[in-house]
Structure formats: C-alpha cells, structure tokens
Design a protein around this motif. Structure first.
Motif, PDB file in Angstrom:
ATOM      1  N   ASN A 258      39.327  39.434  85.171  1.00  0.00           N
ATOM      2  CA  ASN A 258      39.242  38.454  84.096  1.00  0.00           C
ATOM      3  C   ASN A 258      40.608  37.780  83.944  1.00  0.00           C
ATOM      4  OD1 ASN A 258      40.931  39.900  82.208  1.00  0.00           O
ATOM      5  ND2 ASN A 258      39.182  41.187  81.676  1.00  0.00           N
ATOM      6  N   ALA A 259      40.671  36.714  83.156  1.00  0.00           N
ATOM      7  CA  ALA A 259      41.876  35.890  83.078  1.00  0.00           C
ATOM      8  C   ALA A 259      43.104  36.686  82.653  1.00  0.00           C
ATOM      9  CB  ALA A 259      41.639  34.718  82.123  1.00  0.00           C
TER      10      ALA A 259
ATOM     11  N   SER B 195      41.562  35.086  89.002  1.00  0.00           N
ATOM     12  CA  SER B 195      40.703  35.275  87.835  1.00  0.00           C
ATOM     13  C   SER B 195      39.289  34.830  88.178  1.00  0.00           C
ATOM     14  CB  SER B 195      41.226  34.470  86.641  1.00  0.00           C
ATOM     15  OG  SER B 195      41.003  33.089  86.816  1.00  0.00           O
TER      16      SER B 195
END
Length: 243
Positions: free
Chosen positions: A192-193, A210
């Motif tokens: 995830n980011a 990401s």
C-alpha cells in the motif's frame, strides 16, 4: 523517483476494457483507477465471484460472473465484444496456491487460454471494424524467467511460471500480429502507499511499488500512454508512469 507524465495523444485511448482479478489487491486498484479515468467509459469485470460493492455499483462497471476461466462460451464472448483491451491480474506466487499444479493452472493455463480466445475473437473483430489492435496487459513479476531449465535459488517456481506465461503471450502476439498486442509489467513487491513510501525512505534492497501506482501504470499501459515502445516494463519503468 518522480513519475513522468507521458503524452496522452500517442493513439486513441480504449473506451471499454476488461479487468480480471478484481477481487484481489492489484485488481481492485485497477478497477478504481479505471473508474477515475475519464476516457474509460465501460469496465467489464470478468470474475468468478462478486467484487467489492463500492466498485460493482459504479455506473461504469459491468460485472460478468464466469466460473470457468479455461473456457469461454459464445454468450460470454458476446458480452465482452467491443472491448479494446484487457488488464490481466490473475495469478500470484506459487506459495499462494495449494500446490504447483494449481498454481500452473491459474497462472499459466487461465492466462494463455483467455489470451488465445481474446486474440481470435475480440482482436480480429476489433481489427476488422476499426483497424485497432486489442491490448493485453499482463501483470507479471520481477525476475520472471523464460529459461525453464535454469536453476534459481529464490522464488524459482514462481519466476519460471511468470516467464512461461510471458513467453507464450508473445507467441500469441506473433501469430496475431495485426490484431493483438501484448505488454508485460514486472512489479517488485506490491505494497500500500504508506508501506511503499516507508520502504523507499529507508532504502530497502527489495524493489517495491505502491498498489496505487501499479494500478495507474497498468491502466496507462492499456490506454497506450506509456509511449516508450517497451514490451516489458520493469519496476523502475512502472514507477515513472503516470496518467
């Protein structure tokens, strides 16, 4: 690395695309990116089970439930007609499956079976009507290897399966060179980011991206906006792509 915005005018953008693997981490990111991309007006989600309700209820999204990814009856092909590309995110590491046989069936057989059908039916129809190539964008993995005999000490079976898919996809492209175009993306670790940002800050050795950036890259590639002429995009290429 700052993402580079590629030209949006290299060729007409596909308006209707197929997305697979939409119940998974990467597939969901792809559907979200498609929804947010104005030039994509129709998203055909080909899936074995219902997807996230927030995504499925969007007016752009049509969910097509399909149990057997090795066979495509006429009624399924009829519903997919008009699509100008497919983003394929079905697959994963061998360790994600009960055994190697299942991993091969899902990662290799499903992908190649669909590509053959899409080239023969959707690609030929698209070329006949509008002289366009059907774009098949395959989400592979870093280190995919075409030489199945080479000994590998890390993720060997996964890398061989990914490489086998890539090689066979390009063989299909060669047979349908006027109707079918393949591009492969090879992301490293997909996070995830926040996780990806932390990994890059501390300078970890493993290449990461990401899931949001990977989703953008897959969609941009299907739209023909990567603009570099590469058939295989490595993790560093993916990081440079932006819509």
């Amino acid at each position: 690395m700052v993402p580079t915005k590629f030209s949006k005018h290299t060729e007409p953008a596909p308006m209707k695309i197929i997305v697979t693997g939409a119940t998974g981490f990467v597939g969901q990111a792809v559907v979200k990116e498609c929804i947010e991309t104005p030039s994509i007006t129709s998203i055909l989600v080909l899936t074995r089970r219902p997807i996230n309700e927030t995504l499925s209820t969007n007016t752009k999204v049509t969910t097509i439930l399909h149990d057997d990814f090795e066979h495509y009856p006429d009624e399924i092909i009829e519903r997919l007609k008009g699509a100008e590309g497919c983003i394929w995110t079905i697959g994963g590491k061998v360790e994600d499956f009960p055994n190697l046989e299942t991993a091969k069936k899902v990662s290799v057989d499903f992908t190649i079976g669909a590509a053959e059908v899409f080239a023969r039916s959707l690609g030929v129809a698209l070329n006949t009507g509008r002289a366009r190539k059907f774009k098949f964008v395959f989400c592979s993995g870093r280190g995919a290897l075409w030489d199945e005999t080479k000994s590998l000490w890390m993720f060997g079976e996964t890398r061989r399966l990914k490489g086998q898919v890539e090689k066979r996809l390009f063989e299909i492209e060669k047979r349908y060179e006027k109707e079918f175009e393949v591009t492969v993306l090879r992301p490293g670790g997909v996070l995830n980011a926040q996780q990806a940002k932390w990994q890059n800050l501390v300078g970890m050795m493993v290449e990461v991206v990401s899931v949001e950036q990977l989703g953008r890259a897959l969609v941009a590639t299907c739209l023909g906006r990567t603009n570099e002429g590469k058939k295989i995009l490595e993790n560093e290429d993916i990081l440079r792509i932006n819509l």
